[in-house]
Motif scaffolding. Structure first.
Motif, PDB file in Angstrom:
ATOM      1  N   ASP A 114       2.100   2.218  -1.242  1.00  0.00           N
ATOM      2  CA  ASP A 114       1.197   2.754  -2.264  1.00  0.00           C
ATOM      3  C   ASP A 114       1.697   2.259  -3.631  1.00  0.00           C
ATOM      4  O   ASP A 114       2.823   2.591  -4.027  1.00  0.00           O
ATOM      5  N   PRO A 115       0.980   1.429  -4.343  1.00  0.00           N
ATOM      6  CA  PRO A 115      -0.358   0.964  -3.971  1.00  0.00           C
ATOM      7  C   PRO A 115      -0.286  -0.337  -3.181  1.00  0.00           C
ATOM      8  O   PRO A 115       0.756  -0.976  -3.117  1.00  0.00           O
ATOM      9  N   PHE A 116      -1.460  -0.697  -2.656  1.00  0.00           N
ATOM     10  CA  PHE A 116      -1.620  -2.023  -2.083  1.00  0.00           C
ATOM     11  C   PHE A 116      -2.124  -2.948  -3.202  1.00  0.00           C
ATOM     12  O   PHE A 116      -2.957  -2.550  -4.022  1.00  0.00           O
ATOM     13  N   ILE A 117      -1.623  -4.162  -3.250  1.00  0.00           N
ATOM     14  CA  ILE A 117      -2.041  -5.118  -4.291  1.00  0.00           C
ATOM     15  C   ILE A 117      -2.504  -6.391  -3.612  1.00  0.00           C
ATOM     16  O   ILE A 117      -1.819  -6.919  -2.715  1.00  0.00           O
ATOM     17  N   ALA A 118      -3.668  -6.865  -4.064  1.00  0.00           N
ATOM     18  CA  ALA A 118      -4.209  -8.109  -3.506  1.00  0.00           C
ATOM     19  C   ALA A 118      -4.772  -8.948  -4.657  1.00  0.00           C
ATOM     20  O   ALA A 118      -5.093  -8.445  -5.734  1.00  0.00           O
ATOM     21  N   GLU A 119      -4.924 -10.239  -4.431  1.00  0.00           N
ATOM     22  CA  GLU A 119      -5.491 -11.160  -5.410  1.00  0.00           C
ATOM     23  C   GLU A 119      -6.555 -12.007  -4.756  1.00  0.00           C
ATOM     24  O   GLU A 119      -6.438 -12.359  -3.571  1.00  0.00           O
ATOM     25  N   ILE A 120      -7.571 -12.345  -5.540  1.00  0.00           N
ATOM     26  CA  ILE A 120      -8.636 -13.203  -5.051  1.00  0.00           C
ATOM     27  C   ILE A 120      -9.147 -14.022  -6.225  1.00  0.00           C
ATOM     28  O   ILE A 120      -9.302 -13.514  -7.341  1.00  0.00           O
ATOM     29  N   VAL A 121      -9.404 -15.305  -6.001  1.00  0.00           N
ATOM     30  CA  VAL A 121      -9.952 -16.179  -7.040  1.00  0.00           C
ATOM     31  C   VAL A 121     -11.433 -15.883  -7.193  1.00  0.00           C
ATOM     32  O   VAL A 121     -12.148 -15.727  -6.189  1.00  0.00           O
TER      33      VAL A 121
END
Length: 733
Positions: A114-121
């Motif tokens: 906690d938290p979850f972190i994500a990236e996207i273009v």
């Protein structure tokens, strides 16, 4: 040892089931027994009491829950209870009890992080981003989880697999619109009542260079034309919705011919070559901004402001004008013009005459030049080399800058004679008789017109027969004014020829006047009129009234008819018009009042010259004196009037000489009025009368008079009148 001696143990129930949330202290069962050896039994938990979950009363044998049950930790207990007697050594027996723990939904799901972190273009097509995982230590339905997005899913941009927790993008994302999403994910079990928990999922949208730079405004700037090299004119800036390297712009100016350069990093536009507003007062600079993928352009307008760096410039380096006489004051003579390429007050031109002129003034705004005095052409034929008709002065033009800049030009105005006077005939009318047998080519009468107020071509006179007066009987010499016979008059006895002669000067435009000429064809004119006296002298007081008779002259002619008629006129000496004579009666009267105090006696000269004297023969030398000295005493001479063109005077020496052929038989005397004047002030002058007597020579043998004799004009007798005349005036014919 006998088996019967061991204690006998029994329990009310040997297997038990409890929910894991069974309260601590709950009685599970009571163990009881007896010993053959006698005495009481003591009870103990021999084994299987994992975690000391259960306790037993040593005396009573009651087994109860001593610690909270936890299905997730231990699902089943096998507990051995020992019953011990009091003998020695003590004997024990054992009883097995089985306690099964039943799961209760007492555990909420727990996420792995906690938290979850994500990236996207940004701009990518829909795809898996991450899987959020939670665990529930419960079992069965109590441990089965479902996932849902309960918050932060702006525009439903994401979906989640309810069973697996896999999160996917639903559509391409736009970082410039929203660069971070914070989702709240809820994981719930299927127990009753259900247990749930939430976790934050942060999704960062990474930048793609999908936005061009944007100029922050419409740029314009001003720069003085004397700005030094390197002077910063303005700074152009851009904004970019992208970030990082995608948002960094570099600047350029494509047109290298412009006098500006730009800093590729800062966007500062600076002067690279010297400016001149008079050549170019504004520039349009095409500026480009480049990021890693885009190029945009904008126009930057640069106004070059004026600096007073140019003096006014006249349209001509000097001005020269042939100006006709100006009879009025305040008349426009000419105009100068200067221009200043500067702007505003720096280019506002005004004029002034550097050294004040006595004769001219200038309009400070227009450059128009006006006369301050009457401007008359003055004859400058004397010995002085100074051109009294030429006026030169310097005109200065100035701008209104600070400080002002000046330039100068020379203005030369040459006053030339205006053709403002028409030739005037010396007689109001010309008359002569002519015999019918006169030869063709014979001169009859000379018409004379003078234009003595003008000069040069304006005073040169030519003669013409008026158009309506054309005749083939007579010819007019256009240069001398002599009228001669051009064809036989034998058939024209007693006929009157009346025509007009025009005297025209050579000015532009020419001026002219006309006079009537009457010629009567008669028989032979044998006799010349004869005065009763050849010389008369009259003295009159200055108080003599105008119109009073002075004297009557008388002549007679022995011819008959027309040839015997006598006509009187004053042929010379009356240049001022003080006297008049009756043409028929010969009565001489006063035409103007006389003033002794304002007069001086004209000098009279009576030289003699032989007929047939060669051209150039000296007749007399006149000498005038002047009480002044230096330039004011320079004297020149001129023939003011004459009844013949056979004499000329040297303007410097006053010597009168002959020109042409003198014939006593044609004319015996000549009258000239000579003018002596100062140079250049011609108004200061005096006059003298010169009466030239021609002496005959014995050049003919006696012969009878034939009928072919035809005198060219009536005989005349000159009369000298002596009196005090007004200054600068003589008798006019």
């Amino acid at each position: 040892m006998l088996l019967a001696e061991f204690p006998q143990v029994q329990a009310e129930q040997e297997t038990f089931t409890f929910p894991e949330n069974q309260a601590v202290g709950t009685l599970v069962t009571t163990i009881s027994g007896s010993s053959a050896r006698g005495g009481s039994l003591s009870y103990y938990i021999a084994s299987g009491n994992l975690g000391n979950t259960f306790i037993v009363d040593q005396v009573t044998g009651q087994l109860s829950v001593g610690q909270a049950l936890d299905f997730e930790a231990i699902q089943k207990y096998v507990v051995w209870i020992e019953a011990r007697d009091t003998g020695f050594p003590p004997f024990s027996s054992y009883k097995k009890l089985e306690v099964t723990v039943v799961d209760v939904n007492d555990n909420a799901p727990e996420f792995e992080q906690d938290p979850f972190i994500a990236e996207i273009v940004e701009n990518l097509s829909p795809r898996k981003l991450l899987t959020v995982a939670a665990v529930d230590r419960d079992s069965g339905l109590n441990g089965q989880l479902i996932y849902e997005i309960i918050e932060g899913n702006t525009e439903n941009s994401f979906s989640i697999n309810r069973a697996t927790g896999e999160i996917r993008s639903v559509r391409p994302l736009d970082r410039e619109k929203l660069s971070r999403y914070t989702l709240t994910i809820k994981a719930s079990d299927k127990g009753t009542p259900l247990q749930s928990t939430t976790v934050k999922v942060i999704i960062n949208v990474l930048d793609e260079n999908d936005n061009a730079p944007r100029f922050s405004q419409i740029f314009s700037a001003s720069v003085p034309e004397n700005a030094p090299l390197g002077f910063t004119v303005t700074r152009v800036t851009t904004s970019d919705e992208d970030i990082g390297m995608n948002a960094i712009s570099r600047y350029s100016i494509r047109d290298t011919s412009l006098p500006f350069i730009i800093n590729p990093s800062t966007g500062d536009i600076t002067v690279s070559r010297l400016l001149n507003r008079e050549d170019t007062d504004r520039y349009r600079i095409r500026v480009s901004a480049h990021d890693s993928g885009w190029t945009v352009s904008t126009d930057v307008t640069v106004f070059v402001t004026d600096v007073n760096d140019n003096a006014p410039r006249f349209t001509k380096p000097s001005y020269y004008l042939e100006c006709p006489e100006l009879p009025g004051i305040g008349l426009k003579v000419t105009q100068v013009s200067a221009t200043d390429p500067d702007e505003g007050s720096n280019g506002h031109v005004f004029y002034f005459i550097k050294s004040q002129s006595e004769f001219f003034r200038i309009n400070a705004t227009t450059g128009e030049i006006f006369n301050k005095q009457y401007l008359r052409y003055q004859n400058s034929s004397g010995s002085s080399n100074v051109n009294i008709n030429r006026h030169s002065f310097i005109v200065t033009s100035s701008d209104r800058g600070n400080p002002p800049l000046l330039s100068e030009t020379t203005v030369t105005i040459n006053i030339v004679d205006s053709n403002d006077n028409a030739p005037l005939f010396l007689a109001p009318k010309y008359f002569t008789p002519v015999t019918k047998n006169v030869r063709a080519g014979t001169n009859l009468i000379k018409v004379t017109a003078v234009d003595d107020k003008d000069f040069g071509l304006n005073s040169e006179v030519e003669y013409f027969l008026s158009d309506e007066s054309k005749t083939n009987k007579f010819r007019l010499d256009r240069n001398t004014g002599w009228i001669s016979v051009s064809s036989s008059l034998m058939a024209d006895l007693n006929k009157k020829f009346l025509f007009k002669v025009k005297a025209k000067d050579k000015g532009n435009p020419p001026l002219s006047s006309e006079v009537a000429v009457e010629i009567v064809v008669t028989e032979e004119n044998y006799h010349t009129p004869e005065f009763s006296q050849s010389h008369m002298s009259v003295t009159i007081p200055e108080s003599h009234s105008v119109g009073a008779v002075i004297r009557t002259v008388s002549a007679r002619d022995r011819d008959a008819a027309m040839n015997g008629l006598i006509k009187y006129n004053i042929s010379s000496g009356n240049e001022a018009g003080n006297f008049a004579i009756n043409t028929t009666t010969g009565t001489l009267t006063l035409a103007k009042p006389l003033d002794f105090e304002l007069c001086q006696n004209p000098e009279d000269y009576f030289p003699k010259v032989l007929e047939n004297a060669p051209s150039g023969t000296t007749v007399i030398r006149l000498n005038a004196s002047d009480a002044d000295s230096g330039p004011n005493a320079v004297i020149a001479y001129a023939i003011q009037s004459s009844d013949s063109d056979l004499f000329v005077i040297d303007p410097n020496t006053g010597t009168i000489t002959t020109q042409g052929f003198l014939d006593y038989e044609t004319k015996q005397s000549y009258h000239l009025t000579i003018k002596a004047f100062n140079v250049p002030d011609e108004e200061r002058c005096s006059f003298a009368s010169v009466n030239i007597q021609l002496e005959g020579t014995n050049e003919y043998v006696p012969r009878f008079v034939s009928k072919s004799r035809s005198p060219s004009k009536p005989r005349s007798l000159y009369v000298l009148l002596t009196q005090h005349w007004p200054c600068n005036q003589l008798l006019q014919p």
